[in-house]
Every structure is written in structure tokens, then in C-alpha cells.
Motif scaffolding. Sequence first.
Motif, PDB file in Angstrom:
ATOM      1  N   PRO A   1       0.797  -1.230   0.000  1.00 15.96           N
ATOM      2  CA  PRO A   1       0.000   0.000   0.000  1.00 15.96           C
ATOM      3  C   PRO A   1       0.830   1.281   0.000  1.00 15.96           C
ATOM      4  N   LYS A   2       1.953   1.287   0.730  1.00 22.98           N
ATOM      5  CA  LYS A   2       2.775   2.504   0.791  1.00 22.98           C
ATOM      6  C   LYS A   2       3.443   2.789  -0.553  1.00 22.98           C
TER       7      LYS A   2
ATOM      8  N   ASP B   1       0.357   9.002  -5.908  1.00 23.89           N
ATOM      9  CA  ASP B   1       0.484  10.432  -5.583  1.00 23.89           C
ATOM     10  C   ASP B   1       1.343  11.145  -6.620  1.00 23.89           C
ATOM     11  N   GLN B   2       2.453  10.515  -7.007  1.00 27.95           N
ATOM     12  CA  GLN B   2       3.324  11.117  -8.007  1.00 27.95           C
ATOM     13  C   GLN B   2       2.631  11.162  -9.379  1.00 27.95           C
ATOM     14  N   LEU B   3       1.911  10.103  -9.716  1.00 27.43           N
ATOM     15  CA  LEU B   3       1.204  10.045 -10.997  1.00 27.43           C
ATOM     16  C   LEU B   3       0.158  11.146 -11.095  1.00 27.43           C
ATOM     17  N   ASN B   4      -0.476  11.450  -9.979  1.00 29.65           N
ATOM     18  CA  ASN B   4      -1.490  12.504  -9.987  1.00 29.65           C
ATOM     19  C   ASN B   4      -0.898  13.886 -10.231  1.00 29.65           C
ATOM     20  N   ARG B   5       0.428  14.011 -10.032  1.00 31.07           N
ATOM     21  CA  ARG B   5       1.077  15.297 -10.257  1.00 31.07           C
ATOM     22  C   ARG B   5       1.878  15.323 -11.557  1.00 31.07           C
TER      23      ARG B   5
ATOM     24  N   GLY C   1      12.120  -1.432  -7.215  1.00 29.82           N
ATOM     25  CA  GLY C   1      10.891  -0.688  -7.510  1.00 29.82           C
ATOM     26  C   GLY C   1       9.689  -1.159  -6.722  1.00 29.82           C
ATOM     27  N   GLY C   2       9.925  -1.969  -5.703  1.00 28.70           N
ATOM     28  CA  GLY C   2       8.845  -2.371  -4.804  1.00 28.70           C
ATOM     29  C   GLY C   2       7.813  -3.290  -5.414  1.00 28.70           C
TER      30      GLY C   2
ATOM     31  N   ILE D   1      12.238   1.553   0.096  1.00 29.75           N
ATOM     32  CA  ILE D   1      13.301   1.633   1.106  1.00 29.75           C
ATOM     33  C   ILE D   1      12.709   1.975   2.470  1.00 29.75           C
ATOM     34  N   ASP D   2      11.705   2.862   2.472  1.00 27.05           N
ATOM     35  CA  ASP D   2      11.044   3.233   3.716  1.00 27.05           C
ATOM     36  C   ASP D   2      10.400   2.012   4.371  1.00 27.05           C
TER      37      ASP D   2
END
Length: 459
Positions: A108-109, A116-120, A307-308, A351-352
Motif C-alpha cells: 500500500p505505501k 500520488d506522483q502520478l497525480n502530479r 521498484g517495490g 526503502i522506507d
Amino acid sequence: MTINTTNKELEKKDYSGVTDYIKKVLSIIEKDQITKEEAEWVTRETVDGFRENVNPGFLDYRKTVTKDKQFAAVEWSDSGSCFQDVNGKEYIDCLGGFGIYNVGHRNPKVVKAVTDQLNRQALHSQDLLDPLRAMLAKILAEITPGDLKYSFFVNSGTESVEAAIKLAKMHSDRTTFIATTRAFHGKSLGSLSATAKGVFRKPFLPMIQGFRHVPFGDIETMRRTFESCALVGEDVNAVILEPIQGEGGVILPPEGYLQQVRELCDEFGALLIFDEVQTGMGRTGTMFAAEGYGVVPDILCLAKAFGGGVMPAGAVVAKEEVFKCLFPNPFMHTTTFGGNPLACAAAIATIDVLIEEKLPQRAAEVGEYMLGKLREVGNEFPELVLEIRGKGLLIGVEFHTDEIGYEVSKGLFDHGVLVAGTLVNSKTFRIEPPLTISIEEVDKVIATFKQVLETLSEK
């Protein structure tokens, strides 16, 4: 005149059929749930599409395809440690895309960061400075071993190795590279030169000149190769190694071997490149396998789980002394999509998660438990199982023959557990589940493994 003719021909082309097909595909993609009839259509179109437009060879290769090639298990959705096929059957994923789902399927993270990045903004302009690339590079400088500092971002493991080889070549005018037998570093012409598997290399010979292969784990042969190269004026530029060989069958290095390779490189003034495409990002029980073995390479290659499991992403991280050859002209090696904002967002979030949820440590603990249980079962069937080995949650199960391995991997799949064994390469299959896999899921895998071996032993 030619241009006008071409335009007229294009005007006559009827796209109505393909447009209707596209709209049907898009309508299915947008659905959370599909009907039984739609699932049957998807399966039929997938099998037909592979036969007619992708590569019919995959229908022979995949263990999910029936003997008459008319039906296959078709993956459709995923979450956590599992994925579901188009008919809703769930599988515990112990293949993990050969190690891309370290933080789980659709974490989910990671999904949120990418969304969030895609929306910008999805991709960067290529001209202005893009912030996430700078931030991700800073994070990598902090978490990678020793004094690794500068990063170049790519889309895949093959690209990371290709970039590492070019970086080493720019750093020094030396032309010799040492790789090891059973190594896998990719299939582009440069990375394939380092890869050791003959079946991948022979159709494309000659490879990039200057690559020599020595047995993995044999430090004396490597030393003699260094010495011979120096004597004939073909000094070694770099040694490229997987700390643990993945494609080769989860081959662990002998005690002290990687440290000895580091010492050899220092003695002869050569670089050490670690290909951690598969072993990096917590897989072997530390954030990077290099840390677990107490060795700092000059260049580190990352991809797969970087890339998770959400975006294709990779990186080459190098010491300043090595990387600075690209300072005068940063356009000597570039990539349009490498380090794009979506990939960087995914990597930062990955990484987080790895740090916050202590997944490298979890890989060490759960891996030790899983390895022990697998060995207990394997010891009951010595006529089938030759050896079980691994580090963290990178585990190899070796059988006496390819045929036994394929039957076991097929049996596991039929019972809802996916491992890496295939028809052409099953003597050893890899177990690489998400590092988030639960103990309950591990126990289910172990129980299924025992059940399949019992059935095969009776045969």
C-alpha cells in the motif's frame, strides 16, 4: 507522390475491428470482478495471443499450460504474499517474479507513493532538474555500504549491469573483465558477455571482447588469471560477481571468498562490481548481501525489488573515484525512462518499508526457519532431494534430476504454491517469497512440499 499514396492507404485502413477489441480489453481492465464468461474469454485470448503474436515457445515452457495447449492458468490480481488467477484461485508466491516482491505484492505505501506522483507528474521533461532522482540518490548514498556515493538510475537489472560495465571501462583503459562460471548478469550484448550460460551466449557469439570466466568460489584460479593477465599486458579492469549466484542455483560463496576477491582487486588495482540485482533490498537478511559478507564493492548493481514490485526500476551506485569519469560529460551514458518520477517514488517508498518494517532482519529470521523446515522434509526423501541451501529468503532446492524437479514444482503449483522450476531448468528451483510472508504461509508451503514429495515417492 509517395507520401500522398501512403496517406491514402492509411485513410482506407479500417480500424473498427481493433477499436472494438481495445474497448473490450479496457472495459475488463477497469473491473474489480469479472464474470465466469469474461474469465473464459481472457484465458482463451491469452493462450491464442501467445501462440499467434507473442511467442508459442512460452506455451511449452510454462508449467501452467495444459498438454493440448488450449488452457492455462492466467494471472489476474495480487496482494500480500499471494496472487490470484483469472478464475479466482489463490497461490502463495514463492517465486516472487524472481525476487521483485520483497515488500509484498502491491504494498500500500509503494502504491500510494506512485499514485500520488502520478497525480502530479508521470515522467520528467529530460531538461529541468527532477527532484526525486536527487532525493533517491541521497538516500542510496546513506544506506549502501562504505563510501558508495553516486547513482545512475535504470529500468532493469540488465541495464544496471550494462551501465556498470561501461562505467568501469570509462574509469580505466584496462580491457579485461573477470566473471564467474554459472553467473547470470543479463542478456543484452554487454551483460551477456559477463553471463556464463552457454545456451544464452552461443547464438550471439562473439561477445564483447575481454571477458574471462573462472569457477565461482575458486580464489586460486582467479589469482592465477589476474597474474596471467598482468604478465601479457591485459590487466584486469574489474571483477563482476553475484555475491550469491541466483540463476546458477542459489550458490553460496565459500567462507571468506568474497573478502579474498576484494583483496585481489585491491592488490592488482582492479574494480569490484557486485551484481545485487537479486540479492539486494533485504533478500538475504541484510539490506545488501555485501553487508552480510563484510565487503564493500566499487560498483553496486540493483534492480528487481528496487521498484517495490510496482515499477520497473534499478540503479548503479558507485564510489566517487569511479563515478567521476562521467562528470565532464554526463551524456556519455543515458536512458530516457531510467530514474523517472514514478520509479523514484516507488524506490523511495520501498526503502522506507524495508527499514520501517525491518524486513531484512525478518528475511534472516523467517529464512532460517523456512530453510530448517525444508531441510527436515528433504531429509525424509533423499532419493528425490539432493540438497537444500540458502541465505535469508533466497533458497535453492536441488533434486537429482530435472524431471524430479519439474514434477515437484508442477505438484506445488497444482496445490497453490508457485516456485521457479520450469520444464527446461528444474534440477534446482528457487524459493523467493515476499519478505512479508507469514509463518502460517511458510508452514503451508512446507506441508505442501511434503505432500508432493510423498506422492512422487510413491510413484
